[in-house]
Design a protein around this motif. Structure first.
Motif, PDB file in Angstrom:
ATOM      1  N   ASP A 165       3.820   8.658  -6.894  1.00 12.95           N
ATOM      2  CA  ASP A 165       3.308   8.665  -7.981  1.00 12.95           C
ATOM      3  C   ASP A 165       3.631   7.986  -9.019  1.00 12.95           C
ATOM      4  O   ASP A 165       5.339   8.005  -9.340  1.00 12.95           O
ATOM      5  CB  ASP A 165       2.734  10.266  -8.475  1.00 12.95           C
ATOM      6  CG  ASP A 165       2.243  10.630  -7.350  1.00 12.95           C
ATOM      7  OD1 ASP A 165       1.228  10.023  -7.385  1.00 12.95           O
ATOM      8  OD2 ASP A 165       2.522  12.019  -8.067  1.00 12.95           O
ATOM      9  N   GLY A 166       3.521   7.156 -10.252  1.00 13.72           N
ATOM     10  CA  GLY A 166       3.963   6.360 -11.245  1.00 13.72           C
ATOM     11  C   GLY A 166       4.707   5.088 -11.017  1.00 13.72           C
ATOM     12  O   GLY A 166       5.124   4.638 -11.241  1.00 13.72           O
ATOM     13  N   VAL A 167       4.395   4.672  -9.908  1.00 12.93           N
ATOM     14  CA  VAL A 167       4.516   3.127  -9.575  1.00 12.93           C
ATOM     15  C   VAL A 167       3.339   2.328  -9.812  1.00 12.93           C
ATOM     16  O   VAL A 167       2.114   2.567  -9.269  1.00 12.93           O
ATOM     17  CB  VAL A 167       4.664   3.414  -7.853  1.00 12.93           C
ATOM     18  CG1 VAL A 167       4.910   2.130  -7.564  1.00 12.93           C
ATOM     19  CG2 VAL A 167       6.121   3.712  -8.151  1.00 12.93           C
ATOM     20  N   THR A 168       3.420   0.848 -10.534  1.00 16.05           N
ATOM     21  CA  THR A 168       2.942   0.355 -10.755  1.00 16.05           C
ATOM     22  C   THR A 168       3.462  -1.656 -10.167  1.00 16.05           C
ATOM     23  O   THR A 168       4.640  -1.669 -11.104  1.00 16.05           O
ATOM     24  CB  THR A 168       2.241   0.269 -12.165  1.00 16.05           C
ATOM     25  OG1 THR A 168       2.184   1.241 -12.802  1.00 16.05           O
ATOM     26  CG2 THR A 168       1.632  -1.143 -12.506  1.00 16.05           C
ATOM     27  N   ASN A 196       1.076  -1.025  -0.249  1.00 10.00           N
ATOM     28  CA  ASN A 196       0.105  -0.235   0.089  1.00 10.00           C
ATOM     29  C   ASN A 196       1.070   1.011   0.543  1.00 10.00           C
ATOM     30  O   ASN A 196       0.715   2.047  -0.502  1.00 10.00           O
ATOM     31  CB  ASN A 196      -1.029   0.053   1.150  1.00 10.00           C
ATOM     32  CG  ASN A 196      -2.445  -0.791   0.493  1.00 10.00           C
ATOM     33  OD1 ASN A 196      -2.552  -1.483   0.344  1.00 10.00           O
ATOM     34  ND2 ASN A 196      -3.583  -0.463   1.925  1.00 10.00           N
ATOM     35  N   LEU A 217       1.875   2.216  -3.621  1.00  7.61           N
ATOM     36  CA  LEU A 217       0.987   2.156  -4.268  1.00  7.61           C
ATOM     37  C   LEU A 217       0.596   4.196  -4.091  1.00  7.61           C
ATOM     38  O   LEU A 217       0.102   4.926  -4.653  1.00  7.61           O
ATOM     39  CB  LEU A 217      -0.475   2.020  -3.857  1.00  7.61           C
ATOM     40  CG  LEU A 217      -0.658   0.116  -4.590  1.00  7.61           C
ATOM     41  CD1 LEU A 217      -0.871  -0.224  -4.231  1.00  7.61           C
ATOM     42  CD2 LEU A 217       0.247   0.996  -6.380  1.00  7.61           C
ATOM     43  N   GLU A 218       0.850   4.387  -2.516  1.00  7.52           N
ATOM     44  CA  GLU A 218       0.526   5.714  -2.789  1.00  7.52           C
ATOM     45  C   GLU A 218       2.402   6.840  -3.461  1.00  7.52           C
ATOM     46  O   GLU A 218       1.669   7.773  -3.654  1.00  7.52           O
ATOM     47  CB  GLU A 218       0.788   6.497  -0.900  1.00  7.52           C
ATOM     48  CG  GLU A 218       0.480   6.378  -0.153  1.00  7.52           C
ATOM     49  CD  GLU A 218       0.284   5.705   1.120  1.00  7.52           C
ATOM     50  OE1 GLU A 218       1.625   6.390   1.516  1.00  7.52           O
ATOM     51  OE2 GLU A 218       0.046   5.672   2.229  1.00  7.52           O
ATOM     52  N   VAL A 223       7.789   5.609 -13.604  1.00  5.97           N
ATOM     53  CA  VAL A 223       8.028   5.728 -14.116  1.00  5.97           C
ATOM     54  C   VAL A 223       8.114   6.921 -13.987  1.00  5.97           C
ATOM     55  O   VAL A 223       6.769   8.074 -13.151  1.00  5.97           O
ATOM     56  CB  VAL A 223       7.106   5.450 -15.684  1.00  5.97           C
ATOM     57  CG1 VAL A 223       6.937   4.181 -16.109  1.00  5.97           C
ATOM     58  CG2 VAL A 223       6.069   5.620 -15.217  1.00  5.97           C
ATOM     59  N   ASP A 224       8.180   8.290 -15.030  1.00 10.15           N
ATOM     60  CA  ASP A 224       8.409   9.377 -14.732  1.00 10.15           C
ATOM     61  C   ASP A 224       9.378  10.534 -15.691  1.00 10.15           C
ATOM     62  O   ASP A 224       9.803   9.818 -16.174  1.00 10.15           O
ATOM     63  CB  ASP A 224       8.933   9.632 -13.107  1.00 10.15           C
ATOM     64  CG  ASP A 224       9.031  11.435 -12.837  1.00 10.15           C
ATOM     65  OD1 ASP A 224       8.148  10.987 -11.301  1.00 10.15           O
ATOM     66  OD2 ASP A 224       9.255  12.844 -13.464  1.00 10.15           O
ATOM     67  N   GLN A 225       8.609  11.540 -16.123  1.00  9.14           N
ATOM     68  CA  GLN A 225       9.538  12.463 -17.556  1.00  9.14           C
ATOM     69  C   GLN A 225      11.298  12.508 -16.527  1.00  9.14           C
ATOM     70  O   GLN A 225      11.160  12.906 -17.932  1.00  9.14           O
ATOM     71  CB  GLN A 225       8.319  13.419 -17.040  1.00  9.14           C
ATOM     72  CG  GLN A 225       7.311  13.767 -18.004  1.00  9.14           C
ATOM     73  CD  GLN A 225       6.439  13.094 -19.069  1.00  9.14           C
ATOM     74  OE1 GLN A 225       7.515  13.627 -19.535  1.00  9.14           O
ATOM     75  NE2 GLN A 225       5.346  13.072 -18.927  1.00  9.14           N
TER      76      GLN A 225
END
Lengths: 384, 384
Positions: free
Chosen positions: B337-340, B331, B334-335, B361-363
């Motif tokens: 950003d960009g995490v799968t 959990n 999952l908080e 992932v991230d720019q």
């Protein structure tokens, strides 16, 4: 609750294309799933752990289906709500909540909900029977043109008709309906709002929808909408307000009109992953199906921003073709960069039937729009 | 051939995590699939149209499995090649071709292939038995340290060992092997090359791999590799050359060393979707699994560029934990950003077992790297 273990059991009412895309995510996270659908050929039949054939509208079938589950969700809102009420009373987590589904399932109730909560929407009148519309026209209470909408069970452009003369009413279902003022609008917009059970809430960017003039089905969904920032903020805030009032756990897709004078009116909502969010599979940091799973499992929500611009083209059956489906020229669209077809797996095509969609992504939205046009002109859904 | 119809039948040898991710794509395109795996709990058991339990190494099982298929592919290379040869002779399309699998399946043959085709690789000696290595050391023909590799059936860091003293040979399999010169390198790189049956060929960007020092398993895969453009071009060209020589239909993952003086040497190849390409699901215009399907169905290849920077972290079983798996703190990741996370669905964990992976992932690649570190420090694969 350990969702990422085989002890946890998720039920899904409906085994269509939305459920199928939801199952990509449950497979990704190895979440155990059971699916109910009336069709033995439902696209969800494989990819779920257990498939049950049965009617979504039958009390006993739905109630029985809910036994032994930890969470129950839907991929289509036309389900037996009395069974869901009872399951919720029994202690099952039903997301979205039956209370919210009851408001949304009936378009007349939905419209009254907007009025009650100060949410701007097109003016309308409610009728218990179609025949009452004719009376109202003759009394001068209702004037042409207006939009007729069936109160229940409209889907994919069915259950909606522009009425310009009495003859347009012929052949429409006789039951409960509304007559809505026609809104001259610049754009149709949509925003998907995600809310988990703790109340964490996030909105996706505003998308712009272009409809097929005859079939009343979405032809292109464009993200981000090519509108000015102020209008986009207003639309996103309005969608958030609707979601905060309805307070459901899951996704809420809010369809809106941008009027000629830049007012935003809510058209209608859907309490689930939505056609207007399909672009998110390829374009967003968190696609709408994963986000839906996050909501109903009460996990932290994922980022709703886009990696790239995304456009979705619906693949609908060509006019004049009924029978075993063929995706003509699909190879030619696969040659185009950033183009991803999704084939729902329906064996038979018929005019305007939704058979799949194609997502086009690109760093540049204008290039994406050009490619989308090419896709649209190239691929044809025909019969053998 | 109409791939997008139920008449077309694709077979997959192996039902593990790679097959599972391949099946997301066959579901997306509604391609009919049949999977063979020895385990009744294989991750692929659901999501395929038909599952067959049986040994991948048994001639009769594999030959029988191939009957009635249009294309047969693999998700693991340790399969019965004699059966594939016969199926190919019978007219079945087997991709990658058994000829190519025969070169790759045996590491000694693979190394000889590089030598024969002028492909730079670390110096090595081939031994029919482990005991011959000891002889060679005593004769002075082989000096410590060197890298021992089993010629066959090495997978996920098994079958490879750095040998610094005679005692390091204890307990190693007795069979055919190679002894490779240890290469002092700056970076381990990898490039995935896709080739369809018409010979259309595309390379993915160069990724950089960081290995766990003990388990010899990849810990981070970083795309794009943070190396200078010249080195990247050289690596991409070398990978392309290897693929052009092996000429297989499908994906070829080429692992390489970047030496201290910026030479690029081929380490080894895999003839299928590869751990080093998992980042592509979230980061690339065309993920490696879709690309594999495009190759073997002889469809046009998709764009290999990335939408955003991508980093993959393997989820491997923590040391000291064996039993029913728990993904501790999932959990909390999952908080971010960009995490799968991807959970493969193996019920039991053990030290260093590959249980899943997480893509970040991230720019901005530096931000992605920071998040990846946080992910690594947060999630733990333990037992109950």
């Amino acid at each position: 609750m350990n969702y990422f273990s085989s002890e946890f059991k998720l039920g899904i009412l409906g085994g269509g294309q939305l459920g199928k895309m939801m199952l990509y995510e449950t497979r990704k996270w190895d979440v155990w799933t059971k699916v109910l659908d009336a069709s033995p050929e439902a696209p969800c039949k494989i990819s779920c752990n257990q498939f049950v054939k049965g009617s979504l509208l039958d009390y006993d079938t739905v109630y029985e289906f809910g036994q032994g589950l930890d969470v129950l969700t839907i991929e289509i809102e036309n389900v037996n709500l009395d069974a869901l009420d009872q399951l919720e009373k029994d202690g099952l987590k039903v997301f979205p909540q039956p209370r919210a589904l009851r408001i949304i399932q009936n378009k007349a109730k939905q419209k009254l909900f907007y009025v009650d909560h100060g949410i701007p929407t097109a003016d309308f009148q409610r009728f218990a029977y179609l025949s009452e519309i004719e009376d109202s026209i003759q009394n001068g209470g209702l004037k042409f043109p207006f939009v007729w909408k069936a109160a229940q069970f409209g889907y994919d452009g069915q259950g909606v008709k522009v009425v310009r003369a009495l003859s347009d009413l012929e052949g429409l279902p006789a039951g409960e309906c509304i007559a809505e003022t026609m809104i001259p609008f610049k754009n149709e917009l949509a925003v998907i709002v995600a809310r988990n059970d703790d109340g964490e809430i996030r909105t996706y960017p505003v998308v712009e929808m272009e409809f097929h003039p005859e079939a009343n089905q979405v032809e292109y969904v464009i993200c981000p909408a090519r509108i000015d920032d102020k209008v986009a903020s207003k639309a996103r805030e309005l969608a958030l307000k609707v979601a905060q009032k309805i307070k459901l756990t899951g996704l809420l897709a809010v369809e809106m009109f941008q009027t000629e004078d830049d007012k935003i009116l809510v058209n209608e909502v859907a309490p689930r992953p939505h056609n207007s969010g399909h672009y998110s599979i390829e374009a967003s940091y968190t696609n709408q199906f994963e986000q839906h799973i996050r909501c109903i499992l009460n996990l932290p929500l994922g980022a709703t921003e886009s990696k790239v611009a995304g456009i979705m083209v619906n693949l609908v059956g060509d006019e004049g073709h009924t029978g075993d489906v063929v995706y003509e020229n699909i190879n030619r669209i696969l040659e185009m960069d950033g183009v991803t077809p999704h084939i729902y797996g329906k064996k038979q095509t018929r005019p305007f039937r939704k058979m799949g969609h194609v997502t086009i992504v690109d760093q540049n939205i204008d290039q994406a729009r050009k490619t989308a046009q090419k896709v649209k002109e190239t691929i044809k859904v025909i019969s053998k």
